[in-house]
Scaffold this motif. Structure first.
Motif, PDB file in Angstrom:
ATOM      1  N   GLN A  39       0.827  -1.190   0.000  1.00 28.96           N
ATOM      2  CA  GLN A  39       0.000   0.000   0.000  1.00 28.96           C
ATOM      3  C   GLN A  39       0.878   1.263   0.000  1.00 28.96           C
ATOM      4  O   GLN A  39       2.085   1.208   0.213  1.00 28.96           O
ATOM      5  N   SER A  40       0.243   2.411  -0.226  1.00 33.94           N
ATOM      6  CA  SER A  40       0.970   3.679  -0.158  1.00 33.94           C
ATOM      7  C   SER A  40       1.588   3.840   1.219  1.00 33.94           C
ATOM      8  O   SER A  40       0.941   3.565   2.237  1.00 33.94           O
ATOM      9  N   GLU A 172       6.168   2.168 -10.400  1.00 37.70           N
ATOM     10  CA  GLU A 172       4.732   2.360 -10.674  1.00 37.70           C
ATOM     11  C   GLU A 172       4.508   2.789 -12.121  1.00 37.70           C
ATOM     12  O   GLU A 172       3.706   3.689 -12.418  1.00 37.70           O
ATOM     13  N   HIS A 205       1.205  -1.183  -6.634  1.00 43.13           N
ATOM     14  CA  HIS A 205       0.183  -1.457  -5.628  1.00 43.13           C
ATOM     15  C   HIS A 205      -0.946  -2.275  -6.247  1.00 43.13           C
ATOM     16  O   HIS A 205      -1.959  -2.506  -5.620  1.00 43.13           O
TER      17      HIS A 205
END
Length: 347
Positions: A39-40, A172, A205
């Motif tokens: 997760q972030s 990402e 993610h």
């Protein structure tokens, strides 16, 4: 190819300390696609930026292709030159492309070669070869504003390959793209991995990214790697968080006198009619509460939650039959005499 040992990164600001990486040990083998998911705020971006020393680690070591990069950081001009040379063998693909709007597509790809001092003729030849490799040979004279998001990312990938890297880092790289474009970029990364023998470390993610192209994966939480391994190993690990997230299934027992089990299919077992065989062999009615199936690494993999009549002790033999077929079995929601999750048949 990539190894971190005790990797720690602490950010200090206005008297406060934030630990982004807390003793991370990571091993990425040569030629594989390795995904780090979380997760972030889990520490993924800090990890990948420490791998190429865009961020200097607070503690620990980073070794790429047998060279300890952390030993070169801040050790004088000569070490600085060696670090720059080592970085040139590590390509980096960013989430937001980072293209120069005033330069053409070809000029953007040539930029790393300019920095390395490559002659103009060689730069042009190399850039055109790379644009052809990523499917953009017809866009060499276009500007970034004239490209779609997927095309911009392909330019970013071509630029990352300009220095003939052994390692490609992806930060990402698909999170800003639509699903169809994401699939095409992931397929490109997998093709490059196979054609060029690239080792690819990507952070994401999105579970679908791991499912689509990764050979191995690691789950990060609060700056630590809490689970890692090849995707096939993770799927065969009882209670694996990553396996559960990759193939989520739901469903609860319809009564106290029922046994609910999660069945993980992979390899040849994924194509066998084992559930119908179980029903016929033991003359029992089986309820399917949930299922998820997909293709991972070219192999069909899936998980299914089923309900068997009777308590756990009544189903030891049928559960043993499933294990004999090469299936991973987790018993969920067993009786009061059993733990909530029984792994590998252990009580």
């Amino acid at each position: 190819m990539i190894t971190t040992s005790g990797l720690t990164k602490v950010y200090r600001s206005r008297g406060r300390e934030v630990t982004a990486l807390d003793g991370v040990d990571l091993h990425v083998r040569e030629g594989e696609v390795y995904g780090v998911i979380g997760q972030s705020g889990a520490g993924k971006s800090s990890l990948i930026r420490c791998v190429n020393l865009l961020e200097k680690p607070t503690a620990g070591t980073v070794t790429v292709a047998g060279q300890d990069l952390t030993a070169l950081a801040g050790r004088g001009p000569r070490a600085g030159r060696e670090l720059r040379q080592a970085r040139s063998r590590i390509g980096m693909v960013f989430q937001h492309f980072n293209l120069l709007s005033s330069r053409t597509v070809q000029d953007n790809v040539e930029l790393p070669l300019e920095i390395l001092g490559t002659s103009g003729k060689d730069r042009s030849r190399k850039a055109l070869e790379l644009l052809d490799l990523v499917g953009l040979s017809d866009k060499a004279k276009a500007y970034p504003a004239q490209l779609s998001g997927g095309q911009k990312q392909r330019v970013g990938i071509a630029r990352a390959l300009a220095g003939d890297p052994k390692v490609l880092l992806s930060d990402e790289a698909t999170s800003a793209l639509d699903p169809e474009t994401t699939r095409s970029i992931l397929q490109l990364l997998r093709d490059l991995n196979r054609q060029l023998g690239l080792t690819v470390l990507l952070i994401t993610h999105e579970m679908d990214v791991v499912k689509s192209i990764c050979d191995s994966a690691a789950l990060m939480e609060n700056g630590r790697i809490v689970e890692s391994g090849t995707v096939s190993e993770l799927l065969a690990t009882p209670g694996s968080e990553l396996a559960t997230a990759l193939f989520p299934v739901g469903g609860e027992a319809t009564g106290d006198d029922r046994t609910v089990i999660d069945v993980t299919f992979h390899g040849e077992a994924a194509t066998q009619p084992v559930i119908s065989q179980l029903s016929r062999t033991y003359n029992i009615d089986i309820s399917i509460l949930g299922a998820a199936i997909d293709t991972v690494g070219g192999l069909q993999v899936g998980r299914m939650r089923i309900e068997l009549p009777g308590r756990y002790e009544d189903n030891v033999v049928p559960i043993g039959f499933l294990r004999e077929q090469g299936l991973q079995i987790d018993v969920v929601g067993a009786s009061d005499q059993e733990p909530l999750l029984v792994k590998d048949g252990a009580k």
